[in-house]
Write an enzyme that holds these catalytic residues in place. Structure first.
Site, mmCIF file in Angstrom:
data_model
loop_
_atom_site.group_PDB
_atom_site.id
_atom_site.type_symbol
_atom_site.label_atom_id
_atom_site.label_comp_id
_atom_site.label_asym_id
_atom_site.label_seq_id
_atom_site.Cartn_x
_atom_site.Cartn_y
_atom_site.Cartn_z
ATOM 1 N N ARG A 1 3.889 0.084 12.951
ATOM 2 C CA ARG A 1 3.592 -1.239 12.402
ATOM 3 C C ARG A 1 3.706 -1.156 10.878
ATOM 4 O O ARG A 1 3.009 -0.349 10.242
ATOM 5 C CB ARG A 1 2.172 -1.674 12.811
ATOM 6 C CG ARG A 1 1.771 -2.965 12.168
ATOM 7 C CD ARG A 1 0.384 -3.464 12.546
ATOM 8 N NE ARG A 1 0.126 -4.613 11.694
ATOM 9 C CZ ARG A 1 -1.005 -4.889 11.084
ATOM 10 N NH1 ARG A 1 -2.064 -4.118 11.261
ATOM 11 N NH2 ARG A 1 -1.107 -5.938 10.294
ATOM 12 N N ASN B 1 -1.521 -10.835 8.679
ATOM 13 C CA ASN B 1 -2.537 -9.805 8.851
ATOM 14 C C ASN B 1 -3.880 -10.297 8.322
ATOM 15 O O ASN B 1 -3.982 -10.744 7.184
ATOM 16 C CB ASN B 1 -2.165 -8.551 8.052
ATOM 17 C CG ASN B 1 -3.263 -7.493 8.110
ATOM 18 O OD1 ASN B 1 -3.515 -6.913 9.166
ATOM 19 N ND2 ASN B 1 -3.945 -7.261 6.993
ATOM 20 N N GLU B 2 -4.905 -10.182 9.138
ATOM 21 C CA GLU B 2 -6.286 -10.448 8.716
ATOM 22 C C GLU B 2 -6.417 -11.711 7.863
ATOM 23 O O GLU B 2 -6.812 -11.654 6.691
ATOM 24 C CB GLU B 2 -6.858 -9.242 7.962
ATOM 25 C CG GLU B 2 -6.947 -7.988 8.801
ATOM 26 C CD GLU B 2 -7.893 -6.922 8.216
ATOM 27 O OE1 GLU B 2 -8.375 -7.112 7.095
ATOM 28 O OE2 GLU B 2 -8.146 -5.928 8.904
ATOM 29 N N HIS C 1 1.276 -9.367 4.756
ATOM 30 C CA HIS C 1 0.080 -8.525 4.665
ATOM 31 C C HIS C 1 -0.457 -8.678 3.243
ATOM 32 O O HIS C 1 -0.383 -7.774 2.427
ATOM 33 C CB HIS C 1 0.419 -7.069 4.998
ATOM 34 C CG HIS C 1 -0.773 -6.216 5.345
ATOM 35 N ND1 HIS C 1 -0.891 -5.549 6.536
ATOM 36 C CD2 HIS C 1 -1.902 -5.919 4.652
ATOM 37 C CE1 HIS C 1 -2.034 -4.873 6.565
ATOM 38 N NE2 HIS C 1 -2.664 -5.080 5.415
ATOM 39 N N ASN D 1 -7.805 -5.875 14.366
ATOM 40 C CA ASN D 1 -8.075 -4.693 13.542
ATOM 41 C C ASN D 1 -9.560 -4.395 13.649
ATOM 42 O O ASN D 1 -10.372 -5.309 13.532
ATOM 43 C CB ASN D 1 -7.742 -4.959 12.070
ATOM 44 C CG ASN D 1 -6.254 -5.135 11.841
ATOM 45 O OD1 ASN D 1 -5.432 -4.878 12.735
ATOM 46 N ND2 ASN D 1 -5.888 -5.560 10.643
ATOM 47 N N TYR E 1 -12.864 -1.644 12.604
ATOM 48 C CA TYR E 1 -13.357 -0.510 11.831
ATOM 49 C C TYR E 1 -14.834 -0.228 12.095
ATOM 50 O O TYR E 1 -15.214 0.890 12.364
ATOM 51 C CB TYR E 1 -13.113 -0.742 10.335
ATOM 52 C CG TYR E 1 -11.637 -0.657 9.991
ATOM 53 C CD1 TYR E 1 -11.041 0.566 9.715
ATOM 54 C CD2 TYR E 1 -10.827 -1.790 9.988
ATOM 55 C CE1 TYR E 1 -9.688 0.668 9.436
ATOM 56 C CE2 TYR E 1 -9.470 -1.706 9.709
ATOM 57 C CZ TYR E 1 -8.905 -0.473 9.433
ATOM 58 O OH TYR E 1 -7.567 -0.375 9.173
ATOM 59 N N ASP F 1 2.269 0.242 -8.034
ATOM 60 C CA ASP F 1 3.557 0.300 -8.732
ATOM 61 C C ASP F 1 4.477 1.351 -8.093
ATOM 62 O O ASP F 1 5.678 1.125 -7.926
ATOM 63 C CB ASP F 1 3.365 0.644 -10.214
ATOM 64 C CG ASP F 1 2.846 -0.546 -11.011
ATOM 65 O OD1 ASP F 1 2.623 -1.613 -10.400
ATOM 66 O OD2 ASP F 1 2.662 -0.404 -12.234
ATOM 67 N N HIS G 1 -1.061 -5.570 -13.211
ATOM 68 C CA HIS G 1 -0.590 -5.549 -14.599
ATOM 69 C C HIS G 1 -1.420 -6.429 -15.525
ATOM 70 O O HIS G 1 -1.427 -6.224 -16.731
ATOM 71 C CB HIS G 1 0.889 -5.950 -14.638
ATOM 72 C CG HIS G 1 1.712 -5.096 -13.709
ATOM 73 N ND1 HIS G 1 2.769 -5.565 -12.963
ATOM 74 C CD2 HIS G 1 1.581 -3.785 -13.378
ATOM 75 C CE1 HIS G 1 3.247 -4.586 -12.217
ATOM 76 N NE2 HIS G 1 2.544 -3.493 -12.455
ATOM 77 N N GLN H 1 0.800 -1.221 0.000
ATOM 78 C CA GLN H 1 0.000 0.000 0.000
ATOM 79 C C GLN H 1 0.834 1.274 0.000
ATOM 80 O O GLN H 1 0.340 2.320 -0.404
ATOM 81 C CB GLN H 1 -0.963 -0.018 1.186
ATOM 82 C CG GLN H 1 -1.975 -1.150 1.077
ATOM 83 C CD GLN H 1 -2.930 -1.211 2.245
ATOM 84 O OE1 GLN H 1 -2.675 -1.914 3.215
ATOM 85 N NE2 GLN H 1 -4.029 -0.486 2.183
ATOM 86 N N GLU I 1 -5.132 -1.951 14.058
ATOM 87 C CA GLU I 1 -5.619 -1.029 13.024
ATOM 88 C C GLU I 1 -6.933 -0.436 13.484
ATOM 89 O O GLU I 1 -7.787 -1.139 14.021
ATOM 90 C CB GLU I 1 -5.902 -1.730 11.683
ATOM 91 C CG GLU I 1 -4.697 -2.126 10.900
ATOM 92 C CD GLU I 1 -5.059 -2.731 9.536
ATOM 93 O OE1 GLU I 1 -6.121 -2.399 8.973
ATOM 94 O OE2 GLU I 1 -4.260 -3.558 9.061
HETATM 95 C C1 NOJ Z 1 -7.526 -3.712 6.758
HETATM 96 C C2 NOJ Z 1 -6.279 -4.022 6.023
HETATM 97 O O1 NOJ Z 1 -5.399 -4.727 6.854
HETATM 98 C C3 NOJ Z 1 -5.588 -2.803 5.452
HETATM 99 O O2 NOJ Z 1 -4.658 -3.238 4.528
HETATM 100 C C4 NOJ Z 1 -6.628 -1.860 4.859
HETATM 101 O O3 NOJ Z 1 -6.059 -0.817 4.173
HETATM 102 C C5 NOJ Z 1 -7.518 -1.396 5.975
HETATM 103 N N1 NOJ Z 1 -8.261 -2.533 6.398
HETATM 104 C C6 NOJ Z 1 -8.449 -0.240 5.652
HETATM 105 O O4 NOJ Z 1 -9.580 -0.614 4.954
#
Ligand code: NOJ
Length: 520
Positions: A114, A203-204, A159, A344, A346, A89, A76, A56, A414
């Site tokens: 992190r 991760n996740e 990740h 994580n 949200y 990229d 690609h 990212q 997160e």
């Molecule tokens: C979880 C993911 O681990 C992360 O890569 C992503 O950008 C975030 N959620 C935000 O949506």
């Protein structure tokens, strides 16, 4: 467009409910929402940071011999899956601007960062046959810059960015990934273990496996409903356990680090206080968060998950359950493979009992069979699944403590707010989001006694939000993706977060506290 699938994948996230819960009035749960913000200081030693992921932010997708990852391959070969040219990229160009990022972290006053290591940057074909010294040096340098600035590196090994060469062998569908990941992890311990004391294997994994190999939306974006996710998870968990045990046996005594896996959620709150809804929400949480948390804590999948998938598989006429089984040795190997619990967070959903999904429905959702939804009156963001539910944060960590214990510490790895990424005056949106979530987490610490040890905001920078490119973003710094040097500019949220992490306080002034975080 693919982004829609990605979003759908994320909304299937979940978690549940302690038995001693006060539910209040059933319905929208709007009564739980409060703008009140606590004036209690966070405990001494609290880990404040930012989180990021290699794909990212780094860019340099093939720089200095880096191998192709599955995301590079998608960018690609399936450009139609992305908003035009908004892929990794170049991303934020952090591969060339690590010093700039570290300077921003220093300015923000955080004590932890992190980040993830891109497996194909270190091992271009995923194996020890070809080790990239330039790749090794990039992270060595990043880690030493962090340490020079008293910022603790918290390193994610995976990740979502498998080397393409490993994916060509089947990725997480093929158990050979366990040995490849083991070799990669051991190289990381040998190379960085003297400096890195906080590790995360995966991760996740619910997204890696659900989105990657089951319902789609995450690279490699393979659809194998109701089967692929479980096979992936099984191999991933076995890889996690082997890496944990290797570290424990060979490196822990000298390196003294900690290892965890990061689970993700949408907290599932019972839609009402009926027994049926309470059971439904608990089941949803156990079959999503518990899918990974249960094995690392207790050595096996949750009972309810095994029962339901075994029984539905039998009714579907299959000779074997779609949920693989751990051997007795594997259960022993898995049990207790965490030194802190990472989550994580949200958003949240309500969970209500529904009729059992038809037996012809072979899918993870069918296996769970819980009606999960968000009421229309919950506060929206730019992303359909993402509503602002601060109280869910408190309920989630309390449930984690009640279900898995918190003696080793729980870390929020997160948390952040989706918008278009261009709002610079984001104090009342993103700033408020962090404030309200943190206030609820602070209540979990002081009112519920949860041993919360840290909080990583996602994210320092606007970045590549996977298949959404930079149409959706969460950064405290705007990044000018049209400029050659990807100019970073602080938003108002950056100033607010800086104030929080440097004062341990969410409001103008706080009551001081003698509480300290507890580490195992
Ligand atoms: C979880 C993911 O681990 C992360 O890569 C992503 O950008 C975030 N959620 C935000 O949506």
């Amino acid at each position: 467009m693919k982004f829609k699938i990605f979003v759908a994948a994320l909304v299937t996230s979940a978690v549940a409910l302690p038995s001693s819960y006060s539910l209040g009035t059933p319905g929208s749960h709007a009564h739980l929402f409060s703008e009140d913000v606590t004036n209690m200081s966070f405990p001494e030693g609290f880990m404040w940071g930012y989180a990021s992921a290699a794909y990212q932010v780094e860019g340099g997708w093939d720089a200095d011999g880096k191998g192709e990852s599955i995301w590079d391959y998608d960018a690609h070969n399936h450009p139609d899956w992305w908003p035009e040219n908004q892929n990794g990229d170049i991303a934020c160009d952090s591969y060339n601007q690590a010093a700039v990022d570290v300077e921003l972290l220093r300015r923000q006053g955080v004590n932890t960062y992190r980040f993830s290591i891109a497996w194909p940057r270190i091992l271009p074909d995923g194996t020890l046959n070809n080790i990239s010294q330039k790749g090794i040096d990039y992270y060595k340098d990043l880690i030493s810059q962090l340490k020079e600035n008293n910022i603790e590196p918290l390193v994610t090994m995976h990740h979502w960015d498998n080397p393409r060469a490993i994916e060509d062998k089947g990725g997480f569908m093929n158990e050979t990934i366990i040995d490849y990941f083991y070799d990669y992890a051991e190289l990381l311990f040998k190379t960085y273990g003297d400096d890195v004391k906080w590790w995360i294997t995966f991760n996740e994994p619910k997204q890696t496996c659900g989105g990657g190999y089951d319902y789609g939306g995450i690279s490699p974006n393979i659809r194998n409903l109701g089967r692929g996710g479980y096979i992936c998870a099984h191999n991933l968990l076995r890889a996690h356990a082997k890496v944990y045990r290797m570290y424990e046996q060979k490196y822990k005594a000298t390196q003294q680090g900690r290892i965890a896996i990061v689970v993700d959620e949408s907290w599932v709150e019972p839609a009402s206080n009926s027994t049926a809804d309470i059971e439904a929400a608990e089941r949803a949480n156990l079959m999503t968060v518990g899918w990974f948390a249960h094995p690392v804590v207790y050595g096996d999948y949750p009972e309810i998950m095994k029962q339901r998938i075994d029984s539905r598989s039998a009714q579907q006429g299959l000779s074997e359950s779609r949920l693989p089984k751990f051997t007795e040795e594997e259960k022993i190997e898995l049990k207790g493979t965490y030194d802190y619990l990472c989550v994580n967070m949200y958003s949240s959903v309500l969970g209500a009992a529904q009729d059992e999904a038809p037996i012809t429905d072979i899918s993870i959702g069918g296996d769970i069979s819980v009606n999960q939804y968000q009421p229309d009156d919950w506060e929206k963001t730019v992303t359909s699944w993402f509503k602002v539910v601060p109280w869910g944060a408190r309920h989630l960590v309390r449930w984690l403590r009640d279900t898995y214990g918190d003696e080793k510490g729980i870390m929020v790895t997160e948390n952040g707010y989706h918008d278009s990424g261009n709002e610079m005056d984001d104090l009342n949106s993103r700033g408020r989001y962090h404030k309200l979530y943190l206030s609820n987490l602070n209540d979990a610490i002081y009112k519920d006694g949860v041993n919360l040890i840290g909080y990583m905001a996602w994210a320092l920078l606007n970045d590549v939000e996977w298949y959404a490119g930079w149409q959706v973003n969460l950064g405290h710094y705007h990044v000018d993706f049209d400029s050659a040097n990807r100019t970073r500019t602080p938003k108002q949220s950056a100033d607010y977060y800086k104030k929080v992490v440097t004062t341990n306080c969410l409001v103008d002034s706080c009551e001081s506290s003698t509480k300290k975080i507890k580490l195992a």
